[in-house]
Write a protein that holds these residues in place. Structure first.
Motif, mmCIF file in Angstrom:
data_model
loop_
_atom_site.group_PDB
_atom_site.id
_atom_site.type_symbol
_atom_site.label_atom_id
_atom_site.label_comp_id
_atom_site.label_asym_id
_atom_site.label_seq_id
_atom_site.Cartn_x
_atom_site.Cartn_y
_atom_site.Cartn_z
ATOM 1 N N ARG A 216 26.577 55.726 45.414
ATOM 2 C CA ARG A 216 26.510 54.415 44.761
ATOM 3 C C ARG A 216 27.552 54.440 43.636
ATOM 4 N NH1 ARG A 216 21.703 51.678 44.740
ATOM 5 N NH2 ARG A 216 22.960 50.159 43.641
ATOM 6 N N ARG A 217 28.717 53.907 43.973
ATOM 7 C CA ARG A 217 29.866 54.006 43.066
ATOM 8 C C ARG A 217 29.634 53.434 41.679
ATOM 9 N NH1 ARG A 217 34.828 54.307 45.745
ATOM 10 N NH2 ARG A 217 34.496 54.443 47.974
ATOM 11 N N ASN A 218 28.884 52.342 41.607
ATOM 12 C CA ASN A 218 28.766 51.643 40.328
ATOM 13 C C ASN A 218 27.710 52.238 39.402
ATOM 14 O OD1 ASN A 218 26.950 50.691 42.311
ATOM 15 N ND2 ASN A 218 26.421 48.965 41.028
ATOM 16 N N LEU A 219 27.015 53.290 39.857
ATOM 17 C CA LEU A 219 25.992 53.876 38.986
ATOM 18 C C LEU A 219 26.574 55.022 38.162
ATOM 19 C CD1 LEU A 219 22.782 53.950 41.222
ATOM 20 C CD2 LEU A 219 23.739 52.092 39.858
ATOM 21 N N ASN A 220 26.245 55.006 36.892
ATOM 22 C CA ASN A 220 26.715 56.022 35.972
ATOM 23 C C ASN A 220 25.526 56.945 35.663
ATOM 24 O OD1 ASN A 220 27.904 57.413 33.865
ATOM 25 N ND2 ASN A 220 27.565 55.764 32.392
ATOM 26 N N TYR A 221 25.630 58.215 36.060
ATOM 27 C CA TYR A 221 24.491 59.136 35.909
ATOM 28 C C TYR A 221 24.628 60.005 34.654
ATOM 29 C CZ TYR A 221 23.739 58.135 40.908
ATOM 30 O OH TYR A 221 23.532 57.521 42.108
ATOM 31 N N MET A 222 23.542 60.142 33.925
ATOM 32 C CA MET A 222 23.544 60.995 32.730
ATOM 33 C C MET A 222 22.214 61.738 32.599
ATOM 34 S SD MET A 222 24.936 58.250 29.979
ATOM 35 C CE MET A 222 24.532 56.806 30.914
ATOM 36 N N VAL A 223 22.295 62.973 32.101
ATOM 37 C CA VAL A 223 21.070 63.702 31.763
ATOM 38 C C VAL A 223 21.154 64.027 30.276
ATOM 39 C CG1 VAL A 223 19.677 65.768 32.158
ATOM 40 C CG2 VAL A 223 20.888 64.703 34.068
ATOM 41 N N GLU A 224 20.117 63.692 29.532
ATOM 42 C CA GLU A 224 20.121 63.923 28.084
ATOM 43 C C GLU A 224 18.954 64.823 27.714
ATOM 44 O OE1 GLU A 224 21.476 61.819 25.218
ATOM 45 O OE2 GLU A 224 23.166 61.445 26.568
ATOM 46 N N ALA A 225 19.163 65.619 26.665
ATOM 47 C CA ALA A 225 18.056 66.462 26.196
ATOM 48 C C ALA A 225 16.980 65.547 25.622
ATOM 49 C CB ALA A 225 18.548 67.407 25.124
ATOM 50 N N LYS A 226 15.735 65.835 25.983
ATOM 51 C CA LYS A 226 14.640 64.983 25.508
ATOM 52 C C LYS A 226 14.019 65.600 24.266
ATOM 53 C CE LYS A 226 10.155 63.410 27.215
ATOM 54 N NZ LYS A 226 9.361 63.284 28.434
ATOM 55 N N VAL A 227 13.975 64.823 23.219
ATOM 56 C CA VAL A 227 13.351 65.313 21.994
ATOM 57 C C VAL A 227 12.036 64.573 21.840
ATOM 58 C CG1 VAL A 227 13.633 65.598 19.502
ATOM 59 C CG2 VAL A 227 15.653 65.567 21.016
ATOM 60 N N GLY A 228 10.966 65.326 21.678
ATOM 61 C CA GLY A 228 9.635 64.710 21.605
ATOM 62 C C GLY A 228 9.372 63.941 22.888
ATOM 63 N N ARG A 229 8.943 62.681 22.736
ATOM 64 C CA ARG A 229 8.713 61.884 23.950
ATOM 65 C C ARG A 229 9.957 61.122 24.377
ATOM 66 N NH1 ARG A 229 4.399 58.038 24.050
ATOM 67 N NH2 ARG A 229 4.875 57.662 21.862
ATOM 68 N N GLY A 230 11.021 61.353 23.668
ATOM 69 C CA GLY A 230 12.315 60.760 24.054
ATOM 70 C C GLY A 230 12.485 59.322 23.619
ATOM 71 N N LEU A 231 11.485 58.795 22.907
ATOM 72 C CA LEU A 231 11.509 57.366 22.625
ATOM 73 C C LEU A 231 12.628 56.916 21.687
ATOM 74 C CD1 LEU A 231 9.357 55.936 24.228
ATOM 75 C CD2 LEU A 231 8.489 55.087 22.077
ATOM 76 N N ALA A 232 12.906 57.747 20.681
ATOM 77 C CA ALA A 232 13.943 57.354 19.718
ATOM 78 C C ALA A 232 15.273 57.168 20.451
ATOM 79 C CB ALA A 232 14.072 58.425 18.646
ATOM 80 N N LYS A 233 15.577 58.101 21.336
ATOM 81 C CA LYS A 233 16.843 58.001 22.075
ATOM 82 C C LYS A 233 16.836 56.812 23.034
ATOM 83 C CE LYS A 233 18.866 62.598 22.266
ATOM 84 N NZ LYS A 233 19.387 63.613 23.185
ATOM 85 N N ILE A 234 15.705 56.576 23.647
ATOM 86 C CA ILE A 234 15.606 55.452 24.591
ATOM 87 C C ILE A 234 15.853 54.131 23.857
ATOM 88 C CG2 ILE A 234 13.969 54.148 26.049
ATOM 89 C CD1 ILE A 234 12.791 56.832 26.928
ATOM 90 N N VAL A 235 15.220 54.006 22.699
ATOM 91 C CA VAL A 235 15.383 52.771 21.915
ATOM 92 C C VAL A 235 16.847 52.600 21.519
ATOM 93 C CG1 VAL A 235 14.812 51.695 19.698
ATOM 94 C CG2 VAL A 235 13.010 52.739 21.086
ATOM 95 N N GLU A 236 17.428 53.679 21.056
ATOM 96 C CA GLU A 236 18.825 53.581 20.628
ATOM 97 C C GLU A 236 19.742 53.220 21.805
ATOM 98 O OE1 GLU A 236 20.891 57.058 18.887
ATOM 99 O OE2 GLU A 236 22.536 55.759 19.597
ATOM 100 N N PHE A 237 19.453 53.824 22.939
ATOM 101 C CA PHE A 237 20.254 53.558 24.130
ATOM 102 C C PHE A 237 20.152 52.082 24.551
ATOM 103 C CE2 PHE A 237 20.229 53.145 28.790
ATOM 104 C CZ PHE A 237 21.531 53.513 29.064
ATOM 105 N N ILE A 238 18.920 51.574 24.590
ATOM 106 C CA ILE A 238 18.748 50.174 25.025
ATOM 107 C C ILE A 238 19.408 49.232 24.010
ATOM 108 C CG2 ILE A 238 17.071 48.320 25.481
ATOM 109 C CD1 ILE A 238 15.177 50.447 26.579
ATOM 110 N N ASN A 239 19.127 49.473 22.729
ATOM 111 C CA ASN A 239 19.676 48.563 21.720
ATOM 112 C C ASN A 239 21.199 48.588 21.656
ATOM 113 O OD1 ASN A 239 17.289 47.455 20.980
ATOM 114 N ND2 ASN A 239 16.903 48.910 19.324
ATOM 115 N N SER A 240 21.772 49.765 21.832
ATOM 116 C CA SER A 240 23.230 49.830 21.679
ATOM 117 C C SER A 240 23.971 49.411 22.952
ATOM 118 C CB SER A 240 23.664 51.238 21.265
ATOM 119 O OG SER A 240 23.305 52.139 22.291
ATOM 120 N N LYS A 241 23.374 49.683 24.125
ATOM 121 C CA LYS A 241 24.134 49.393 25.355
ATOM 122 C C LYS A 241 23.576 48.267 26.206
ATOM 123 C CE LYS A 241 26.548 52.140 27.752
ATOM 124 N NZ LYS A 241 26.885 53.120 28.780
#
Ligand SMILES: Nc1ncnc2c1ncn2[C@@H]1O[C@H](COP(=O)(O)OP(=O)(O)OP(=O)(O)O)[C@@H](O)[C@H]1O
Length: 527
Positions: A216-241
């Protein structure tokens, strides 16, 4: 060579389905089934499998005549397809256990005795096993009016697949009871082993096999280290991108879904709804409708939110917890970017999640030892995928489907390809050998986190009290900095270390590390 049904097929494509041209493999599948051949069609999610049996079902000029029986796993999915076909003016019926007895009797009567039979009949595999259904199909068969069986999501037939369903296994009756009826088997996911299993079980060994690249050419795959439940990063990711965009967040448990959705709404003003198998049917339908219409943008879900979801503009799929297999990961991320525009797939990973999933698999008492082993293997592949920070993510996922992929074609659409230049390879064979050889015997109860502290030479009081600072392991990774946890996790995933569960209190078990009496070879490398 032009087939006798060519012109009808083209006309119906344009006038009934309002589509101008075929996608890859669609015409081949349609031609083969209209010719009376068995077909195995492997097409990535959203590729357009349904058209391959819906269009032949309404053609009069093929070698096959009568009703196309579609066997699918989900009633809701069936309802969607039936509705969409009726809107196109196609005569279609569905039989399911939730409908009033009177209605299903009426449909059976129509199939048996009416001269005006439906073009398509949707049923579940459970239904196929019922005597009255068998009789109805038998009658149609003897009249030469069973055009084909289309078995959708056919990977459910294989115990090697992720969605094995007992009732699917019973579909071997199709060839036995209706030997002359062509079968079309369709799936968006199958490894070589699963394909072989499907073909053997359905007894369609001589079928035309159509498969295409799963990339699937248009999909961009990433693996990130999860800190705690990962929520802070998820929020930042959604809000910024992806602020205000459509997305799915996959969590492991129902409670996780509820908590994550709650927190997103209440604390971060990201409107989100949760979806899992514990919800009643109406609520599920409502959430699906809201999501489909765009009234709700983010759904936090277990894998129950899956099959049959067809929304074009999903811009991100987040895994807040590890998927259980790469096949599942591919399916779930595959729901992003169906419109062909760029979409992000982020997986938040820590080894603790893997450990609890392994534990869950081991404790499942409904599954056989063999299927537990297959599940553990599947999960191990996911862990290796997460820990591999060097090889192209696409290359790794596609290899799972036995597809060779040249990482140069990734176009830096994954974190590993983007980081390519900055990766430093470290050989950790010596240090892992040393850890294995110095692991104390099982009398010492050492958890994964304690081992990390021990080899780091931590001054924690708890370690001293347990005498862990006296072990020959103590401090041997002092100079490894951030990489210590990754070394230990790699050793666990590669099985140079194992865990054992010990019951502490009535309902509590704790995972301790176990010394393995195996020698270790090349352990791996890190960035
Ligand atoms: N030849 C075509 N040209 C344009 N659109 C098409 C074509 N064939 C199918 N489609 C559209 O592509 C979308 C996906 O089709 P479909 O639902 O059949 O995919 P699928 O392969 O069954 O996916 P899944 O595995 O998720 O069920 C639908 O909206 C369908 O109308």
């Amino acid at each position: 060579m032009e087939t006798p049904w060519y012109s009808e097929v083209q006309k119906k494509l344009l006038h009934v389905f309002k589509v101008e041209s075929f996608r890859r493999n669609q015409l081949e599948a349609i031609n083969a089934t209209l010719d009376g051949q068995d077909v195995f069609l492997l097409m990535p999610t959203g590729g357009g499998k349904s058209l391959c049996f819906q269009l032949p079902a309404i053609c009069e000029t093929g070698r096959t005549k009568g009703v196309t029986v579609v066997i699918g796993p989900l009633i809701s999915l069936m309802d969607d397809q039936v509705q969409a076909l009726r809107e196109k003016g196609i005569d279609v019926e569905a039989l399911n256990k939730d409908m009033p007895a009177e209605k299903s009797r009426e449909i059976r009567q129509r199939l048996r005795h009416s001269s005006n039979k439906p073009k398509l009949l949707y049923v579940t595999p459970e239904r196929i096993q019922l005597d009255d259904m068998n009789e109805t199909l038998g009658l149609l068969y003897r009249q030469g009016l069973l055009a084909r069986f289309a078995v959708d999501e056919v990977h459910c037939i294989s115990e090697w697949g992720r969605d094995f369903r007992d009732a699917y296994k019973a579909l071997d009756v199709l060839r036995k009871n209706f030997p002359k009826v062509p079968i079309m088997a369709l799936t968006g996911t199958a490894t070589k082993r699963v394909v072989n299993d499907i073909v053997t079980r359905l007894k369609i060994e001589g079928c035309l096999q159509l498969r295409q690249s799963f990339n699937r050419r248009n999909l961009n795959y990433m693996v990130e280290a999860k800190v705690g439940r990962g929520l802070a990063k998820i929020v930042e990711f959604i809000n910024s991108k992806h602020h205000g965009k459509t997305g799915i967040i996959y969590c492991r448990s129902r409670i996780d879904c509820e908590q994550v959705a709650g927190e997103l709404c209440d604390q971060h003003r990201i409107p989100a709804k949760y979806f899992h198998a514990g919800l009643d049917r109406e609520t599920k339908t409502q959430i699906l409708q809201d999501w489909q219409s765009g009234a709700c943008k983010v759904v936090v879900a277990t894998t129950a939110f899956g099959m049959g979801i067809d929304k074009a503009d999903v811009r991100f799929v987040i895994h807040q917890c590890l998927p259980r297999s790469l096949e599942g990961y591919y399916q779930e991320t595959g729901r992003a970017g169906r419109d062909g525009k760029p979409a992000d797939c982020v997986l938040y990973y820590n080894y603790g999640d893997a450990q609890s999933l392994f534990r869950l698999i081991r404790n499942e008492d409904t599954t056989s030892a063999e299927s537990k082993e297959a599940s553990e293997d599947g999960l191990r592949r996911v862990v290796q995928f997460c820990q591999n920070v060097i090889d192209c993510r696409r290359e790794q996922v596609l290899a799972y489907f036995d597809e060779k992929f040249d990482p140069r074609d990734c176009n830096e659409q994954c974190d590993n390809c983007r980081n390519g230049g900055s990766v430093q390879v470290q050989d950790v064979t010596e240090i892992t050998k040393m850890i294995v050889s110095r692991m104390p015997n099982d009398e010492y109860r050492i958890t994964r986190n304690q081992l990390v502290d021990i080899v780091r030479g931590s001054q924690k009081k708890d370690l001293r009290e347990k005498g862990f600072d006296q072990l020959s392991l103590f401090g041997i990774c002092k100079d490894k900095g951030e990489n210590v946890e990754r070394i230990i996790d790699l050793m666990l995933s590669e099985q140079y270390l194992a865990t054992r569960s010990i019951q502490c209190h009535q309902a509590w078990t704790k995972e301790y590390l176990k010394r393995l009496l195996i020698s270790c070879g090349e352990a791996g490398s890190f960035s």
